[in-house]
Design a protein around this motif. Structure first.
Motif, PDB file in Angstrom:
ATOM      1  N   VAL A 153     -10.224  80.686   3.444  1.00 12.79           N
ATOM      2  CA  VAL A 153     -10.476  79.801   2.298  1.00 12.79           C
ATOM      3  C   VAL A 153     -11.192  78.548   2.775  1.00 12.79           C
ATOM      4  O   VAL A 153     -12.176  78.102   2.185  1.00 12.79           O
ATOM      5  CB  VAL A 153      -9.150  79.416   1.610  1.00 12.79           C
ATOM      6  N   GLY A 154     -10.705  77.990   3.899  1.00  6.93           N
ATOM      7  CA  GLY A 154     -11.292  76.758   4.417  1.00  6.93           C
ATOM      8  C   GLY A 154     -12.772  76.910   4.725  1.00  6.93           C
ATOM      9  O   GLY A 154     -13.596  76.107   4.280  1.00  6.93           O
ATOM     10  N   SER A 155     -13.120  77.963   5.466  1.00  6.79           N
ATOM     11  CA  SER A 155     -14.523  78.098   5.859  1.00  6.79           C
ATOM     12  C   SER A 155     -15.396  78.411   4.652  1.00  6.79           C
ATOM     13  O   SER A 155     -16.533  77.953   4.565  1.00  6.79           O
ATOM     14  CB  SER A 155     -14.678  79.174   6.931  1.00  6.79           C
ATOM     15  N   ILE A 156     -14.856  79.164   3.684  1.00  6.70           N
ATOM     16  CA  ILE A 156     -15.655  79.498   2.493  1.00  6.70           C
ATOM     17  C   ILE A 156     -15.937  78.246   1.675  1.00  6.70           C
ATOM     18  O   ILE A 156     -17.072  77.962   1.291  1.00  6.70           O
ATOM     19  CB  ILE A 156     -14.931  80.566   1.642  1.00  6.70           C
ATOM     20  N   VAL A 157     -14.865  77.453   1.430  1.00  6.95           N
ATOM     21  CA  VAL A 157     -15.042  76.218   0.658  1.00  6.95           C
ATOM     22  C   VAL A 157     -16.024  75.293   1.378  1.00  6.95           C
ATOM     23  O   VAL A 157     -16.942  74.730   0.757  1.00  6.95           O
ATOM     24  CB  VAL A 157     -13.680  75.523   0.442  1.00  6.95           C
ATOM     25  N   THR A 158     -15.854  75.149   2.686  1.00 10.39           N
ATOM     26  CA  THR A 158     -16.756  74.274   3.446  1.00 10.39           C
ATOM     27  C   THR A 158     -18.190  74.756   3.333  1.00 10.39           C
ATOM     28  O   THR A 158     -19.104  73.968   3.050  1.00 10.39           O
ATOM     29  CB  THR A 158     -16.349  74.265   4.939  1.00 10.39           C
ATOM     30  N   ALA A 159     -18.391  76.052   3.528  1.00 11.64           N
ATOM     31  CA  ALA A 159     -19.756  76.583   3.487  1.00 11.64           C
ATOM     32  C   ALA A 159     -20.382  76.359   2.114  1.00 11.64           C
ATOM     33  O   ALA A 159     -21.531  75.920   2.013  1.00 11.64           O
ATOM     34  CB  ALA A 159     -19.743  78.069   3.826  1.00 11.64           C
ATOM     35  N   ILE A 160     -19.611  76.620   1.047  1.00  5.49           N
ATOM     36  CA  ILE A 160     -20.175  76.437  -0.297  1.00  5.49           C
ATOM     37  C   ILE A 160     -20.494  74.961  -0.532  1.00  5.49           C
ATOM     38  O   ILE A 160     -21.550  74.619  -1.059  1.00  5.49           O
ATOM     39  CB  ILE A 160     -19.221  76.986  -1.375  1.00  5.49           C
ATOM     40  N   ALA A 161     -19.583  74.076  -0.106  1.00  7.61           N
ATOM     41  CA  ALA A 161     -19.827  72.645  -0.293  1.00  7.61           C
ATOM     42  C   ALA A 161     -21.077  72.215   0.472  1.00  7.61           C
ATOM     43  O   ALA A 161     -21.903  71.460  -0.039  1.00  7.61           O
ATOM     44  CB  ALA A 161     -18.619  71.842   0.168  1.00  7.61           C
ATOM     45  N   ILE A 162     -21.225  72.722   1.686  1.00  9.56           N
ATOM     46  CA  ILE A 162     -22.371  72.322   2.511  1.00  9.56           C
ATOM     47  C   ILE A 162     -23.689  72.752   1.883  1.00  9.56           C
ATOM     48  O   ILE A 162     -24.673  72.022   1.935  1.00  9.56           O
ATOM     49  CB  ILE A 162     -22.227  72.897   3.945  1.00  9.56           C
ATOM     50  N   VAL A 163     -23.708  73.939   1.247  1.00 14.05           N
ATOM     51  CA  VAL A 163     -24.983  74.346   0.647  1.00 14.05           C
ATOM     52  C   VAL A 163     -25.178  73.782  -0.762  1.00 14.05           C
ATOM     53  O   VAL A 163     -26.271  73.852  -1.290  1.00 14.05           O
ATOM     54  CB  VAL A 163     -25.179  75.881   0.615  1.00 14.05           C
ATOM     55  N   SER A 164     -24.126  73.211  -1.380  1.00 14.46           N
ATOM     56  CA  SER A 164     -24.341  72.741  -2.763  1.00 14.46           C
ATOM     57  C   SER A 164     -24.471  71.231  -2.928  1.00 14.46           C
ATOM     58  O   SER A 164     -24.751  70.798  -4.036  1.00 14.46           O
ATOM     59  CB  SER A 164     -23.265  73.258  -3.720  1.00 14.46           C
ATOM     60  N   TRP A 165     -24.245  70.423  -1.906  1.00  7.76           N
ATOM     61  CA  TRP A 165     -24.319  68.992  -2.159  1.00  7.76           C
ATOM     62  C   TRP A 165     -25.728  68.432  -2.330  1.00  7.76           C
ATOM     63  O   TRP A 165     -25.903  67.439  -3.040  1.00  7.76           O
ATOM     64  CB  TRP A 165     -23.567  68.187  -1.094  1.00  7.76           C
ATOM     65  N   PRO A 166     -26.793  69.020  -1.712  1.00  8.83           N
ATOM     66  CA  PRO A 166     -28.088  68.340  -1.813  1.00  8.83           C
ATOM     67  C   PRO A 166     -28.573  68.065  -3.246  1.00  8.83           C
ATOM     68  O   PRO A 166     -29.026  66.952  -3.505  1.00  8.83           O
ATOM     69  CB  PRO A 166     -29.035  69.279  -1.060  1.00  8.83           C
ATOM     70  N   PRO A 167     -28.449  69.016  -4.185  1.00 10.55           N
ATOM     71  CA  PRO A 167     -28.918  68.675  -5.534  1.00 10.55           C
ATOM     72  C   PRO A 167     -28.167  67.486  -6.136  1.00 10.55           C
ATOM     73  O   PRO A 167     -28.760  66.678  -6.840  1.00 10.55           O
ATOM     74  CB  PRO A 167     -28.641  69.948  -6.345  1.00 10.55           C
TER      75      PRO A 167
END
Lengths: 283, 324, 534
Positions: free
Chosen positions: A138-152
């Protein structure tokens, strides 16, 4: 607030979306009450088609696990990961965007280069690599999604702040002697809030899609039953058991669609009034 | 600013971005489970000792970190991405042989989605408020909200398995001896489902964006000027509104062209299309981290390339670029 | 007046507004006629419905919620309201030309100038490519644009506002229409450019003998250009007649009020007894902006000024003259590049944010745009009180003072709990003044504080400035583009051009006996009520 609801309500799709979302939310919150079963437990013979037995209405999978139970618990995983990763992306994106937009100059230039770099990288490929390298959880998935979604988010907030900070009320606040931090949080952020809220609702939708795609690729948390995982497991037996992929897919589709509709409603409800209400100045 | 200088600057920025991605990749290799040499050699901890020792020396893994980075950059610059242990072959070769299939798939999906999306978006924006507008908007929203891999599965299930209209597996029919033309037709048949599936999602994005952008432009002052000049309605939509509305679409398409490679991972996985997306899925299954990271680097490089291309195209279509 | 048939005849025109607006009809029962070669001005404040009439004639109302509901518009022997959009399209640009207010956005940004004019010929005639090109070049030359060949191949972003407005005129007049509609065509322009454009429109109109329907809010412009004038208020035409007669002897109370509210350009009788020492001194202040491309722009080139307590100093200039930069430098919003800014003898330009803190309350500012100067998310009360609270004044005391200030600017205490969007532009500017006064400043910088307001509101706000200046014995730095306003408000006036002070002296002297050629040019450009249109 009343104005907001009036405009939101005018958007029929948004109301439908809100209803669907509320239903999925209930499913997620009360999962153990609605379906007491264990999503991993074998309850019937494998490959049981749907609508044959009342308590396994949606059929069973290759190991005889109940698809219906999986759907209910999958709602939990999808919504939880969607919300948590969106919050994380918002914290990162809003902070960087606000600093960038408020201070401008070389700080802005540097932060925007940084943001562009993240936007350049194909987001799904980056998410796959991150989860694979740091092992699916869960941790790595949430982190990965957050990392790819913050720029917009960062770009949106920066854009809003760049225009807002030129407004005279910000200068007035500076003449009042207000600190930068106070100006950012008290004067500017409330004015950018409506766009952030709208974007957040769409981000939850995208995060759910991303999570399901990762799970489909076999990168889901091995301890959690998720919709994407169920579809991934169904891929090789598509010929024998159509129901295994159809129902979880519909669940994702409905949830994501609902979030998008609600997002459009929020945009209708929030964005119009705040321009300053110049009324019919164009007469 | 002069246009060539603008394009040159964007190219330089793209190269810097690529360099940074390579550096990130370098650290990701070290973050992967197991010894970096073993990672580079293939599956964590399972590489044969002699080969690992050779790699260790080749990539200077006994040297300080910064020197290792230098060596790594040197290798990448020479397109040496190390070995795939599972496949016992250089990563760069594996990628190279899969590129054509991916380019064929993403290229056709890109053209299809752009044409369909812009047409639908423009069409519905000129009929805003009618049922045809609502139909386009709804369909676009549904495809936008549907997981790509699920659309792919449903396409296989219905069009390939149930109806048997189109092949849903691989890039060509196995075990048949076909003439060059026959082979081309065979590949084209195999291409239809994956390309359309991949295109639908992006088509939805372009349609929505085109519609919004056109409605925005149609409210601008110069459109009113054109009406005041007595310019026919059709020409106003084509020349004034559509052309201006397409400017943001070009930027978006440039970004999406790169991102499409990401979308291809899912599509190729479902349709067993032998491109780099499928290769990535295979690398994941086999925990072949070096191959995975090599593929990641490659897709990132593609995106950078597309972004620079977009900027160059932009300098041609928007005269105001000189102001930037 | 020529006895021939009118070019345009509007009879009993009603235009409806969307339900829920402040009134059901934007325009109600308007009738007017316009003869060949005649110039008619429709004058009114914002929201009076004057632009609606122009758009109705053009068939460009935003419809279906805003559309003509009664009356007729006769042109070329037919009722325009009966025509289909396709029929209107053949009239627009050929028989009726129109120009708009905002030259910066009225041209397609990615289409060459020549193509945008050629479009008129292409839409209405079958002339060949070469002939079209020749006509375009001739049209550009006709509106006084230099180097038409190069200009025709340029994109709009290379042109100044005045040049763009000339291009718009060239396009509107390309096919020699019988009627030209001009909707506030000079409002967005500087005063000298405005004078040139007005002259151009007038000359072309006389030369071609076309009818002109000119929409404006400015009676000065009316005097310059109109044969006849119609005054609009709240969608109703309250007065019409020959321009000179209406300007000299307005009959309707509303017209009388509007004309009386125009800044008269006469300096008031002011008591010259002022403090002997300067409160604020600018000593050789320069400000250079560095643009992203590395280019440098000098906004201020060594400006020296001084201001005493109780005195009003006007800073006058066109856009880009550096006048607003002075205000921003004095308040510390923009750091200066060199020189000194002395406040009570202390150089405040070198103080950091901390050192500046004690001066924050003593120098305050009133801004131009009343819609942007108040945070739309904050109640009026918090807007006025925040500064006081930041200075450590107790909340109850701050509240009392806020109520006091609101009543001073003519608003009730209930305004505290309301949001800015519930107020009109004039009311918001009053709130802005109350906010600035809350800190009990000694120096008030007002940056174009009335230029966004209608003329009648403008007069009231200027009156309020004068009142508070006297009451609090303020030093007032009054930045404006409007010489008439400066003359009326200021003891001394400084005229700026391109970052330099070209003239600096007593208000009456600068305005009535200008020494510098640029000041004279500015004075001559101001549209004046007194001068006849001939």
């Amino acid at each position: 607030m009343r104005d907001f609801w009036r405009r939101f309500r005018r958007n029929k799709g948004a109301l439908v979306g809100l209803a669907v979302l509320a239903a999925v939310l209930c499913l997620a919150l009360f999962a153990p009450l609605i379906d007491g079963g264990d999503p991993w437990a074998m309850v019937q013979r494998p490959f049981l088609p749907p609508f044959e037995l009342a308590h396994t209405l949606f059929g069973t999978d290759t190991l005889g696990r109940d698809i219906g139970t999986g759907l209910v618990y999958g709602a939990r995983v999808s919504l939880m990961i969607g919300f948590v990763s969106t919050v994380a992306a918002l914290v990162l994106g809003v902070t960087l965007g606000a600093v960038s937009g408020y201070y401008g100059g070389w700080i802005d230039a540097a932060l925007m280069r940084f943001t562009e770099l993240f936007q350049t990288v194909p987001s799904f490929a980056l998410a796959i690599v991150l989860v694979a390298i740091f092992q699916p959880s869960v941790g790595s998935i949430v982190t990965a999604i957050a990392i790819v979604s913050w720029p917009p988010v960062a770009r949106l907030v920066r854009g809003e702040f760049l225009t807002l900070r030129q407004r005279d009320f910000v200068e007035a606040a500076r003449l009042d002697g207000q600190s930068d931090l106070r100006i950012i949080f008290v004067e500017l952020l409330p004015n950018a809030a409506s766009s952030i809220v709208v974007m957040a609702s769409l981000m939850v939708a995208t995060a759910i899609l991303l999570e399901s795609s990762l799970s489909f690729m076999g990168l889901g948390d091995p301890d959690l039953m998720s919709w994407g995982f169920m579809i991934g497991a169904a891929r090789t037996v598509l010929r024998q058991a159509w129901w295994m992929s159809v129902f979880p897919g519909l669940a994702i589709l409905m949830t994501v669609l609902a979030l998008n509709l609600v997002g459009e409603g929020l945009s209708d409800g929030l964005n119009t009034k705040l321009g300053g209400g110049r009324g019919n100045a164009g007469l | 600013m002069n246009r060539t200088r603008f394009a040159a600057r964007r190219l330089a920025q793209g190269l810097v971005a690529l360099l940074l991605i390579v550096v990130v990749n370098f650290f990701l290799i070290r973050a992967a489970p197991g010894d970096p040499a073993a990672v580079m050699a293939g599956e964590a901890g399972a590489g044969d000792a002699k080969f690992v020792a050779q790699l260790r020396q080749q990539f200077g893994l006994d040297k300080p970190m910064i020197e290792q980075l230098g060596l790594y950059l040197g290798h990448v610059a020479l397109l040496d991405l190390g070995q795939s242990y599972r496949q016992q072959r250089p990563v760069a070769d594996l990628i190279a042989e899969r590129v054509p299939a991916t380019l064929l798939l993403t290229g056709s999906a890109f053209v299809l989605s752009l044409l369909l999306g812009i047409t639908l978006g423009a069409w519905s924006s000129s009929r805003v408020g009618t049922w045809s507008d609502s139909l386009v908007t709804t369909v676009a929203l549904i495809f936008y909200a549907t997981p790509l891999f699920w659309v792919a599965l449903m396409a296989v299930l219905i069009l390939s398995i149930k109806l048997d209209w189109l092949p849903g597996f691989g890039m060509a029919t196995v075990g048949q001896n076909l003439s060059p033309l026959g082979h081309a037709i065979d590949v084209a048949q195999h291409l239809v489902l994956p390309a359309v599936t991949l295109a639908l999602f992006y088509m939805a994005i372009y349609a929505r964006m085109t519609r919004t952008s056109m409605l925005e432009v149609s409210r601008m002052d110069f459109v009113k000027t054109a009406r005041a000049k007595g310019v026919p309605r059709g020409r106003i939509w084509r020349v004034h509104i559509l052309r201006n509305a397409l400017l943001p679409i070009i930027t978006l398409a440039g970004i999406q062209a790169g991102q499409m490679v990401g979308g291809a991972i899912l599509t190729e996985t479902v349709f067993a299309w032998p491109g780099i997306g499928r290769l990535m899925f295979e690398a994941l299954l086999q925990r072949d981290y070096n191959l995975l990271l090599g593929l990641f680097l490659f897709t990132a490089a593609m995106v950078v390339l597309f972004n620079v291309l977009t900027d160059v195209i932009y300098t041609i279509v928007d005269p105001r670029i000189e102001l930037r | 007046m020529p006895a021939s048939d009118p070019v345009l005849l509007i009879d009993g025109l009603d235009i409806c507004l969307p339900p829920g607006g402040d009134r059901p009809l934007a325009v109600s029962g308007v009738s007017l006629t316009l003869g060949p070669g005649e110039a008619l001005c429709i004058v009114g404040e914002s929201g009076s419905g004057k632009s609606m009439i122009a758009n109705a004639v053009m068939g460009l109302l935003p419809g279906p919620q805003v559309r003509p509901t009664a009356g007729r518009i006769r042109f070329d022997g037919q009722d325009l309201l009966d025509l289909s959009d396709l029929q209107m399209q053949t009239l627009r640009g050929r028989r009726i030309g129109m120009i708009f207010q905002e030259p910066m956005t009225a041209l397609n940004p990615i289409m060459r100038i020549g193509d945008q004019i050629a479009e008129v010929y292409r839409s209405h005639t079958d002339i060949g490519r070469r002939e079209c090109r020749e006509k375009v070049l001739a049209a550009l030359a006709d509106v006084g644009l230099p180097d038409p060949v190069r200009l025709a191949d340029s994109y709009p972003f290379r042109l100044s506002g005045g040049q763009r407005q000339r291009v718009m005129i060239a396009a509107a007049l390309a096919l020699e229409p019988a009627l030209l509609i001009a909707d506030e065509p000079t409002t967005a322009l500087d005063v000298t450019t405005q004078a040139q454009i007005l002259k151009l429109i007038r000359d072309l109109q006389r030369r071609r003998g076309m009818a002109l329907l000119f929409i404006t809010h400015d009676f000065g412009v009316v005097a310059e250009i109109a044969d006849r004038v119609a005054v609009m208020s709240q969608g109703v035409m309250v007065e019409s007649g020959p321009a000179r007669a209406v300007l000299d002897r307005p009959q309707h109370p509303y017209t009388q009020k509007l004309i009386a509210a125009i800044p008269h350009g006469q300096s008031g009788d002011r008591a010259p007894a002022m403090a002997p020492t300067a409160l604020l001194e600018l000593d050789q202040v320069t400000k250079t902006y560095r643009l992203p491309g590395g280019r440098e722009v000098a906004a201020l080139k060594g400006v020296s000024l001084s201001l005493r307590k109780g005195e009003t100093l006007g800073i006058v200039g066109e856009s880009g003259s550096g006048k607003s930069t002075i205000g921003r430098c004095v308040t510390g919003l923009t750091p200066i590049s060199s020189g000194r800014i002395l406040f009570e003898g202390t150089d405040i330009s070198k103080l950091g944010p901390k050192g500046l803190k004690p001066y924050r309350g003593r120098i305050q500012m009133v801004f131009q745009d009343p819609y942007a100067s108040l945070n739309p998310r904050h109640r009026v009360g918090s807007a006025i009180m925040t500064g006081m609270l930041m200075q450590g004044i107790p909340k109850t005391k701050a509240r009392d003072r806020a109520v006091e200030l609101l009543s001073l600017v003519g608003l009730g205490p209930e305004a505290l709990e309301r949001y800015p969007h519930e107020f009109s532009g004039g009311q918001r500017q009053r709130i802005g003044i109350a906010r600035a006064l809350a800190m009990e400043p000694e120096l008030l910088v007002a940056d174009e504080p009335v230029s966004a307001l209608d003329v009648s509101v403008q007069a009231q706000v200027l009156e309020l400035f004068d009142q508070v200046r006297k009451k609090f014995d303020l030093a007032l730095l009054f930045i404006t583009h409007d010489l008439r306003v400066a003359a009326q408000m200021c003891d001394r006036v400084a005229v700026m051009r391109a970052g330099e002070l070209v003239e600096y002296g007593e208000g009456s002297q600068v305005l009535h006996d200008p020494r510098h050629a640029y000041t004279r040019e500015l004075m001559a450009a101001v549209p004046r009520l007194e001068r006849s249109a001939s």
